[in-house]
Design a protein around this motif. Structure first.
Motif, short mmCIF file in Angstrom:
data_model
loop_
_atom_site.label_atom_id
_atom_site.label_comp_id
_atom_site.label_asym_id
_atom_site.label_seq_id
_atom_site.Cartn_x
_atom_site.Cartn_y
_atom_site.Cartn_z
N VAL A 82 0.88 -1.17 0.00
CA VAL A 82 0.00 0.00 0.00
C VAL A 82 0.91 1.22 0.00
O VAL A 82 1.79 1.34 0.86
CB VAL A 82 -0.93 0.02 1.24
CG1 VAL A 82 -1.94 1.16 1.11
CG2 VAL A 82 -1.64 -1.31 1.41
N ILE A 83 0.71 2.08 -0.99
CA ILE A 83 1.54 3.27 -1.11
C ILE A 83 0.67 4.50 -0.80
O ILE A 83 -0.42 4.65 -1.33
CB ILE A 83 2.16 3.36 -2.51
CG1 ILE A 83 3.09 2.13 -2.72
CG2 ILE A 83 2.93 4.66 -2.69
CD1 ILE A 83 3.68 2.00 -4.09
N ARG A 84 1.19 5.32 0.09
CA ARG A 84 0.45 6.50 0.55
C ARG A 84 0.08 7.40 -0.63
O ARG A 84 0.87 7.64 -1.52
CB ARG A 84 1.31 7.28 1.55
CG ARG A 84 0.54 8.43 2.21
CD ARG A 84 1.38 9.15 3.24
NE ARG A 84 1.85 8.29 4.30
CZ ARG A 84 1.14 7.94 5.37
NH1 ARG A 84 -0.10 8.37 5.50
NH2 ARG A 84 1.67 7.17 6.30
N GLY A 85 -1.12 7.87 -0.58
CA GLY A 85 -1.59 8.83 -1.58
C GLY A 85 -2.05 10.08 -0.87
O GLY A 85 -1.68 10.34 0.28
N GLY A 86 -2.91 10.83 -1.52
CA GLY A 86 -3.37 12.08 -0.96
C GLY A 86 -4.65 11.99 -0.16
O GLY A 86 -5.20 13.01 0.24
N THR A 87 -5.15 10.76 0.08
CA THR A 87 -6.40 10.59 0.83
C THR A 87 -6.15 9.64 2.00
O THR A 87 -5.12 8.97 2.06
CB THR A 87 -7.50 9.98 -0.07
OG1 THR A 87 -7.14 8.63 -0.38
CG2 THR A 87 -7.67 10.77 -1.35
#
Length: 161
Positions: A82-87
């Motif tokens: 899981v790669i961090r996004g903007g949400t």
């Protein structure tokens, strides 16, 4: 580096253990590396016929792990990224996967290897995926940890002679 201080695990007499590996499908390059590392570890441990299954994503790992743990496997290994996004999606998926896989292991007594990468960016994931040039091989580590735990559990449950 997060791998600093990792134990050197030696696992013996585990060739007959039944092991299942569940791999998510998101982030193909990273997942291919994690799965290759897991399969390499299984081969090194002498486990010739593991079950390998794929699920859509990391969120689906716990339900698959629960089903496999209930079908006689001695260890289950969950691989995902899981790669961090903007949400906040990152937080929800990471928490659900970690809590879900922990619950599977504790409720069934079957060790679940946690090979889920939770990274801020794709480069961090690549660095942990066991690819050429990666600093760490988390797929390999997750298998080794799960199998070592399964072997230990078997050794303490067998009667002493």
């Amino acid at each position: 580096m997060s791998g600093h201080g990792a134990p050197e695990l030696t696992v013996k007499n585990c060739q007959d253990l039944r092991v299942a590996v569940i791999a998510a499908q998101w982030h193909t390059k990273v997942m291919d590396g994690l799965l290759d590392g897991a399969q390499r570890a299984l081969k090194e441990l002498g486990i010739e016929e593991p079950t390998i299954v794929r699920v859509p994503g990391t969120f689906e790992l716990p339900v698959a792990a629960k089903q496999l743990a209930g079908r006689g496997y001695d260890a289950v290994v969950a691989l995902g990224v899981v790669i961090r996004g903007g949400t906040p999606h990152f937080d929800y998926v990471c928490q659900a996967a970690a809590l879900g896989l922990t619950e599977v292991s504790v409720s069934t007594g079957v060790p679940v290897g946690f090979g889920v990468l939770t990274c801020d960016n794709e480069q961090q994931a690549v660095d942990r995926a066991g690819l050429p040039g990666s600093a760490e091989d988390k797929g390999h580590e997750a298998v080794t940890a799960a199998v070592a735990t399964a072997a230990m559990l078997r050794s303490v449950s067998e009667p002493w002679h």
